[in-house]
Design a protein around this motif. Structure first.
Motif, PDB file in Angstrom:
ATOM      1  N   ASP A  97       0.693  -1.219  -0.190  1.00 21.12           N
ATOM      2  CA  ASP A  97       0.012   0.016   0.157  1.00 21.12           C
ATOM      3  C   ASP A  97       0.972   1.175  -0.118  1.00 21.12           C
ATOM      4  N   ASN A  98       1.820   1.380   0.683  1.00 25.78           N
ATOM      5  CA  ASN A  98       2.870   2.404   0.704  1.00 25.78           C
ATOM      6  C   ASN A  98       3.488   2.551  -0.442  1.00 25.78           C
ATOM      7  N   ALA A  99       3.934   1.490  -1.095  1.00 28.36           N
ATOM      8  CA  ALA A  99       4.695   1.688  -2.370  1.00 28.36           C
ATOM      9  C   ALA A  99       3.699   2.259  -3.506  1.00 28.36           C
ATOM     10  N   HIS A 100       2.421   1.631  -3.310  1.00 28.86           N
ATOM     11  CA  HIS A 100       1.425   2.020  -4.387  1.00 28.86           C
ATOM     12  C   HIS A 100       1.254   3.730  -4.196  1.00 28.86           C
ATOM     13  N   HIS A 101       1.098   4.054  -3.007  1.00 26.69           N
ATOM     14  CA  HIS A 101       0.950   5.698  -2.599  1.00 26.69           C
ATOM     15  C   HIS A 101       1.985   6.390  -3.124  1.00 26.69           C
ATOM     16  N   GLU A 102       2.985   5.825  -3.227  1.00 34.62           N
ATOM     17  CA  GLU A 102       4.628   6.371  -3.432  1.00 34.62           C
ATOM     18  C   GLU A 102       4.673   6.238  -5.149  1.00 34.62           C
ATOM     19  N   HIS A 103       3.599   5.572  -5.595  1.00 35.62           N
ATOM     20  CA  HIS A 103       3.666   5.528  -7.388  1.00 35.62           C
ATOM     21  C   HIS A 103       4.824   4.513  -7.815  1.00 35.62           C
ATOM     22  N   ARG A 104       5.579   3.549  -7.042  1.00 38.53           N
ATOM     23  CA  ARG A 104       6.464   2.709  -7.295  1.00 38.53           C
ATOM     24  C   ARG A 104       6.227   1.481  -8.400  1.00 38.53           C
ATOM     25  N   PHE A 105       4.712   1.449  -8.412  1.00 38.36           N
ATOM     26  CA  PHE A 105       4.438   0.338  -9.335  1.00 38.36           C
ATOM     27  C   PHE A 105       3.003   0.480 -10.053  1.00 38.36           C
ATOM     28  N   GLU A 106       2.642   0.179 -10.921  1.00 35.24           N
ATOM     29  CA  GLU A 106       1.487   0.205 -11.744  1.00 35.24           C
ATOM     30  C   GLU A 106       0.545  -1.278 -11.673  1.00 35.24           C
ATOM     31  N   LYS A 107       1.260  -2.314 -11.556  1.00 42.68           N
ATOM     32  CA  LYS A 107       0.642  -3.655 -12.005  1.00 42.68           C
ATOM     33  C   LYS A 107       1.425  -4.751 -10.931  1.00 42.68           C
ATOM     34  N   LEU A 108       0.715  -5.525 -10.456  1.00 42.64           N
ATOM     35  CA  LEU A 108       1.193  -6.434  -9.351  1.00 42.64           C
ATOM     36  C   LEU A 108       0.580  -7.905  -9.760  1.00 42.64           C
ATOM     37  N   TYR A 109       1.621  -8.720  -9.603  1.00 44.14           N
ATOM     38  CA  TYR A 109       1.230 -10.267  -9.819  1.00 44.14           C
ATOM     39  C   TYR A 109       1.681 -10.943  -8.291  1.00 44.14           C
ATOM     40  N   VAL A 110       0.828 -11.794  -7.780  1.00 39.23           N
ATOM     41  CA  VAL A 110       0.914 -12.445  -6.689  1.00 39.23           C
ATOM     42  C   VAL A 110       1.009 -13.729  -6.774  1.00 39.23           C
ATOM     43  N   ILE A 111       1.849 -14.243  -6.214  1.00 34.92           N
ATOM     44  CA  ILE A 111       2.118 -15.700  -6.186  1.00 34.92           C
ATOM     45  C   ILE A 111       2.456 -16.476  -4.888  1.00 34.92           C
ATOM     46  N   ALA A 112       1.401 -17.150  -4.401  1.00 36.12           N
ATOM     47  CA  ALA A 112       1.639 -17.694  -2.932  1.00 36.12           C
ATOM     48  C   ALA A 112       0.898 -19.019  -2.892  1.00 36.12           C
ATOM     49  N   PRO A 113       1.191 -19.829  -1.776  1.00 35.73           N
ATOM     50  CA  PRO A 113       0.356 -20.934  -1.691  1.00 35.73           C
ATOM     51  C   PRO A 113      -1.126 -20.482  -1.198  1.00 35.73           C
ATOM     52  N   PRO A 114      -1.980 -21.366  -1.595  1.00 32.88           N
ATOM     53  CA  PRO A 114      -3.400 -20.945  -1.232  1.00 32.88           C
ATOM     54  C   PRO A 114      -3.838 -20.291  -0.156  1.00 32.88           C
ATOM     55  N   LYS A 115      -3.502 -20.970   1.068  1.00 33.32           N
ATOM     56  CA  LYS A 115      -3.956 -20.410   2.222  1.00 33.32           C
ATOM     57  C   LYS A 115      -3.184 -18.906   2.437  1.00 33.32           C
ATOM     58  N   PHE A 116      -1.947 -18.763   2.324  1.00 33.50           N
ATOM     59  CA  PHE A 116      -1.522 -17.279   2.238  1.00 33.50           C
ATOM     60  C   PHE A 116      -2.093 -16.432   1.282  1.00 33.50           C
ATOM     61  N   LEU A 117      -2.211 -17.051  -0.122  1.00 30.57           N
ATOM     62  CA  LEU A 117      -2.819 -16.277  -1.041  1.00 30.57           C
ATOM     63  C   LEU A 117      -4.126 -15.481  -0.434  1.00 30.57           C
ATOM     64  N   GLY A 118      -5.089 -16.388   0.304  1.00 29.96           N
ATOM     65  CA  GLY A 118      -6.221 -15.785   0.920  1.00 29.96           C
ATOM     66  C   GLY A 118      -5.903 -14.933   1.651  1.00 29.96           C
ATOM     67  N   LEU A 119      -4.864 -14.939   2.780  1.00 29.15           N
ATOM     68  CA  LEU A 119      -4.571 -13.859   3.564  1.00 29.15           C
ATOM     69  C   LEU A 119      -4.259 -12.668   2.977  1.00 29.15           C
ATOM     70  N   LEU A 120      -3.321 -12.670   2.005  1.00 28.47           N
ATOM     71  CA  LEU A 120      -3.074 -11.604   1.172  1.00 28.47           C
ATOM     72  C   LEU A 120      -4.119 -10.808   0.689  1.00 28.47           C
ATOM     73  N   ARG A 121      -5.092 -11.663  -0.022  1.00 25.20           N
ATOM     74  CA  ARG A 121      -6.221 -11.139  -0.745  1.00 25.20           C
ATOM     75  C   ARG A 121      -7.197 -10.589   0.335  1.00 25.20           C
ATOM     76  N   LYS A 122      -7.147 -10.993   1.523  1.00 26.41           N
ATOM     77  CA  LYS A 122      -8.173 -10.490   2.619  1.00 26.41           C
ATOM     78  C   LYS A 122      -7.374  -8.996   3.027  1.00 26.41           C
ATOM     79  N   ASN A 123      -6.065  -8.825   3.174  1.00 29.79           N
ATOM     80  CA  ASN A 123      -5.398  -7.736   3.668  1.00 29.79           C
ATOM     81  C   ASN A 123      -5.027  -6.537   2.940  1.00 29.79           C
ATOM     82  N   LEU A 124      -5.230  -6.953   1.358  1.00 29.88           N
ATOM     83  CA  LEU A 124      -4.618  -5.777   0.538  1.00 29.88           C
ATOM     84  C   LEU A 124      -5.917  -4.739   0.451  1.00 29.88           C
TER      85      LEU A 124
END
Length: 157
Positions: A97-124
């Protein structure tokens, strides 16, 4: 060219790479570690009993986390390792979120095991979620940079 980041994460480690060219060569931007993520639940020192945010508990008959331990105040205890993974996913999300607000990236790919991917999805945050171009449920955070590059090339083509 849009600035694209690749997040390869699990409960122990999160590595963030930036694509530097159209051949998907990667430069590592950040390497975040969660030493408690590898500890056994009983080894994580947390102090007071942890509680789930919802009162649902685990899946009946499946021995889910909500079915372990005792129940206090009507809410089941949360496994300390699950709590550590939740906190680590929040820290990763805060970084993004901080990096996004600093305009450091425009596109993100997320690679994680299913359970942790769910946590990331929930918290982004909602803003960061809009930048996610794709998600892959695979654990590659332990690969070296070249292995992650090869994985990204094979998956994007």
């Amino acid at each position: 060219m849009q600035t694209t980041w690749i997040l390869a994460a699990d409960g122990y480690r999160a590595r963030i790479f930036e694509e530097v060219d159209e051949e998907h060569h990667l430069m590592e931007i950040e390497d975040l570690a969660n030493p408690a993520g590898k500890a056994q639940g009983r080894e994580v020192l947390t102090g007071a009993p942890l509680r789930r945010n919802s009162g649902k508990g685990g899946r009946p008959g499946k021995g889910g986390a909500g079915n372990r331990g005792s129940i206090h105040d009507g809410q089941p205890e949360t496994d300390p390792l699950e709590h550590e993974n939740e906190e680590f996913s929040k820290a990763i999300s805060d970084f993004l979120d901080n990096a996004h607000h600093e305009h450091r990236f425009e596109k993100l790919y997320v690679i994680a095991p299913p359970k942790f991917l769910g946590l990331l999805r929930k918290n982004l945050s909602k803003e960061a979620q809009k930048l996610v171009a794709d998600e892959i449920d695979k654990d590659i955070s332990w690969y070296d940079r070249h292995g992650i590059e090869e994985f990204v090339r094979g998956w994007k083509h």
